[in-house]
Design an enzyme around this catalytic site. Structure first.
Site, PDB file in Angstrom:
ATOM      1  N   ASP A 306      -4.284  69.408   3.149  1.00 44.09           N
ATOM      2  CA  ASP A 306      -3.541  69.872   1.974  1.00 44.09           C
ATOM      3  C   ASP A 306      -2.170  69.220   1.825  1.00 44.09           C
ATOM      4  O   ASP A 306      -1.661  69.107   0.717  1.00 44.09           O
ATOM      5  CB  ASP A 306      -3.389  71.395   2.004  1.00 44.09           C
ATOM      6  N   TYR A 390      -7.158  79.286  -1.684  1.00 42.32           N
ATOM      7  CA  TYR A 390      -6.414  79.886  -0.591  1.00 42.32           C
ATOM      8  C   TYR A 390      -4.929  80.003  -0.892  1.00 42.32           C
ATOM      9  O   TYR A 390      -4.363  79.167  -1.586  1.00 42.32           O
ATOM     10  CB  TYR A 390      -6.553  79.004   0.657  1.00 42.32           C
TER      11      TYR A 390
END
Ligand SMILES: [Cu+2]
Length: 636
Positions: A306, A390
């Protein structure tokens, strides 16, 4: 910061307060203007990030009062027609481009603009639409398309292309939870430079799961009986904010923010009897990788980097008072550059506040019937990001006893895939009918550029051992910690061992405390885990930093990210495994600690439809940094 939002106004000078302040929106505009003015930019160029080009350490510290700092911007841009990434350093002070270099062979991170454009492209693609029709989905606008890093799961003919692959979910109506309806087996691969779908792969349809995964307030009944709980600080807060500098309870540090790492803490120090004693020069979360453990076709491709593939600064949430943070809050806005190099603001991206944290210390003297007790107050610096399904919430805590903690709260919605009716899987938890949440892990790399009372630092691994029974240990009760000096970066590749209370102590061998021992801070692991992916798997080759919990390297300005500067589509080996091959000495020098923090996630039914917070973290505690408990002076 929040009180300085008027960046665009002409009256405002662009002189920043400090060399480590993040670029303001105005400075971003200036930097891109200088870059374009130099004739270096093409019309098609996309800006990946425009961030502070951090000054050398000594420049940041040695600035004299009243002296304007030299301000430089670091620009990462890509030229899609050339398929080339460029790095430029622009001097805002001298108004010129200091350096510009092509970086061949790398794939720049995915920008927010590309992410959005990718969704539009995929929805419009006929082969993708045909795949949707085979699944009974006729309106592509109801499909959520998420662009994921493809890693090295590419084909030979993809050589040189900058690609993402798309995971898709179905949203029956606005406000529905799309992760309750994973569209199985249908994937588009998109060339981001060409902005074209280059292929659509269909591994076979599985019906959409029947559940809705609803979790929003309007769709769920609410429990009763919760009375108001108010946090009031009638006399105001106990911290002072000056620009990006924060002072609180002897702590002093600076905040920063950039597109890749989000929040950065600089020059963390503790004022001890009138002297500011440095502890950490720079602290950030430098990589985040999520390996998924489901071996089925395509599911095994899921391993998001990420930070290296996107950047967690660009994913930061604007925070809301009373929801994300409670009490008397100081917010800081983040200013970042979009694909065109235009500045935009994430309001309230960083939250700063104080919390009561139970007792700090206590003793009841039974003989005298006297109690001394102090309450612990902690200062919290936090930001929260949304990475697709998330959420990650990052909290740095500062305590009155000189300790620091990082706590990461994981929440949001677990990544799902669809199971056929009656189908089971050995690689995930069924969280709702026909809805599988795969086993997975989250690994964070925290980069800590240490300076415990200065730059000359050494690291010991410390673990406790029993003493053999014998003349020295006649009762068999003896145990003691054993310290092992880590002399080189090859030796300093360590694993946790909770059964021996293993931890790592950073000392300054040149500074002694009143007891004659070198001053130090120790890094104490909390829960942690190792990856289960094979060492030759794609994700572990690309994120080899995950194979060790602690790495120590000598400081080198270019060594910023543990999986390398450009992990996107990188086949692996970059970053820590590459640098540390040199086996450089790390004794009594300027060192960087890289702590790998793993959160192991075997999803529970209770993690559905939205996951209660799961915590991961570690502590940094003074160990002989002070001569005694430094918090005796906390008022009772
Ligand atoms: Cu998880």
């Amino acid at each position: 910061m929040a009180s300085q939002q008027d960046e665009a106004g002409p009256a405002r000078t662009d002189a920043a307060h400090h060399p480590l302040d993040p670029l303001s929106g105005h400075e971003i505009t200036q930097a891109v203007g200088i870059f374009r003015g130099g004739g270096r930019a093409t019309a098609a160029m996309r800006f990946v990030s425009v961030s502070l080009h951090e000054p050398p350490k000594n420049a940041a510290i040695s600035l004299r009062p009243g002296q304007a700092p030299a301000r430089e911007a670091f620009i990462v841009a890509l030229e899609p027609r050339e398929r080339m990434t460029y790095e430029a350093v622009v001097s805002l002070t001298q108004r010129r481009v200091l350096s510009l270099r092509p970086v061949p062979g790398v794939r720049a991170p995915v920008t927010l603009g590309e992410y959005a454009e990718c969704e539009r492209l995929v929805r419009a693609d006929q082969a993708f639409r045909d795949g949707l029709k085979r699944r009974g989905i006729h309106d592509p606008d109801q499909v959520l398309v998420e662009a994921w890093g493809i890693g090295d799961f590419t084909r030979e003919e993809d050589e040189g292309r900058r690609l993402v692959w798309a995971l898709c979910f179905y949203r029956a109506s606005p406000g529905d939870n799309p992760y309750a309806k994973p569209i199985h087996g249908l994937h588009a691969v998109v060339d981001l430079d060409e902005m074209a779908v280059i292929r659509v792969e269909d591994a076979g349809a599985v019906p959409l799961p029947p559940g809705t995964g609803g979790y929003t307030a309007d769709g769920t009944a609410r429990r009763e009986g919760l009375k108001p709980l108010e946090i009031r600080q009638p006399a105001g807060v106990s911290f002072q904010v000056d620009g990006w500098e924060v002072r609180w309870q002897n702590w002093r540090f600076r905040l920063g923010f950039n597109a890749r790492e989000g929040l950065v803490l600089y020059t963390i120090g503790y004022e001890d009897r009138g002297r500011l004693r440095p502890v950490i020069h720079r602290a950030s979360v430098a990589e985040l990788v999520v390996p998924y453990g489901d071996p089925r076709p395509f599911q095994g491709w899921r391993n998001a980097f990420d930070i290296g593939e996107y950047g967690i600064g660009i994913m930061a949430n604007p925070l809301e008072l009373g929801c994300d943070c409670l009490g008397e809050i100081a917010y800081f806005d983040a200013e970042l550059a979009d694909d065109r190099g235009e500045p935009y603001t994430i309001p309230n991206a960083i939250c700063l506040h104080e919390e009561d944290h139970g007792i700090l210390w206590k003793h009841f003297d039974a003989g005298f019937g006297h109690t001394e007790v102090r309450r612990s107050r902690r200062l919290v610096v936090s930001f929260i990001i949304t990475a697709g399904n998330y959420e990650y919430a990052f909290y740095w805590y500062f305590y009155q006893d000189g300790s620091i903690e990082l706590e990461i709260k994981l929440t949001g919605i677990v990544l799902t895939s669809a199971l056929a009716p009656g189908e089971t899987s050995g690689y995930g938890t069924v969280v709702a009918p026909q809805t599988l949440a795969a086993y997975h892990q989250h690994f964070f790399s925290i980069r800590l550029d240490m300076e415990v009372d200065g730059d000359g630092n050494s690291v010991y691994e410390v673990q406790t051992e029993p003493v053999p029974v014998g003349p020295e240990n006649p009762y068999g009760n003896a145990f003691r910690p054993r310290r092992t000096l880590l002399r080189t970066e090859s030796e300093a590749q360590c694993l946790i061992d909770p059964l021996t209370a293993r931890h790592w102590l950073v000392v300054n061998p040149n500074v002694a405390n009143a007891l004659g021992e070198p001053v130090g801070y120790r890094l104490v692991p909390h829960g942690n885990v190792l990856p289960f992916a094979h060492e030759e798997s794609s994700v572990l080759r690309r994120g080899a930093f995950m194979t060790r919990h602690l790495w120590v390297t000598p400081f080198a300005a270019g060594e910023r990210f543990p999986a390398g500067e450009y992990p996107n589509q990188h086949p692996g080996g970059a970053g820590l495994p590459e640098w540390t091959k040199a086996g450089r000495p790390i004794e009594n020098t300027d060192i960087v600690l890289w702590y790998t923090l793993g959160s192991h996630h075997i999803p529970r039914p209770e993690d559905w439809p939205v996951m209660p917070v799961e915590r991961a973290g570690f502590a940094l505690q003074p160990f002989g940094f002070f001569d005694a408990n430094p918090s005796l002076d906390v008022p009772g």
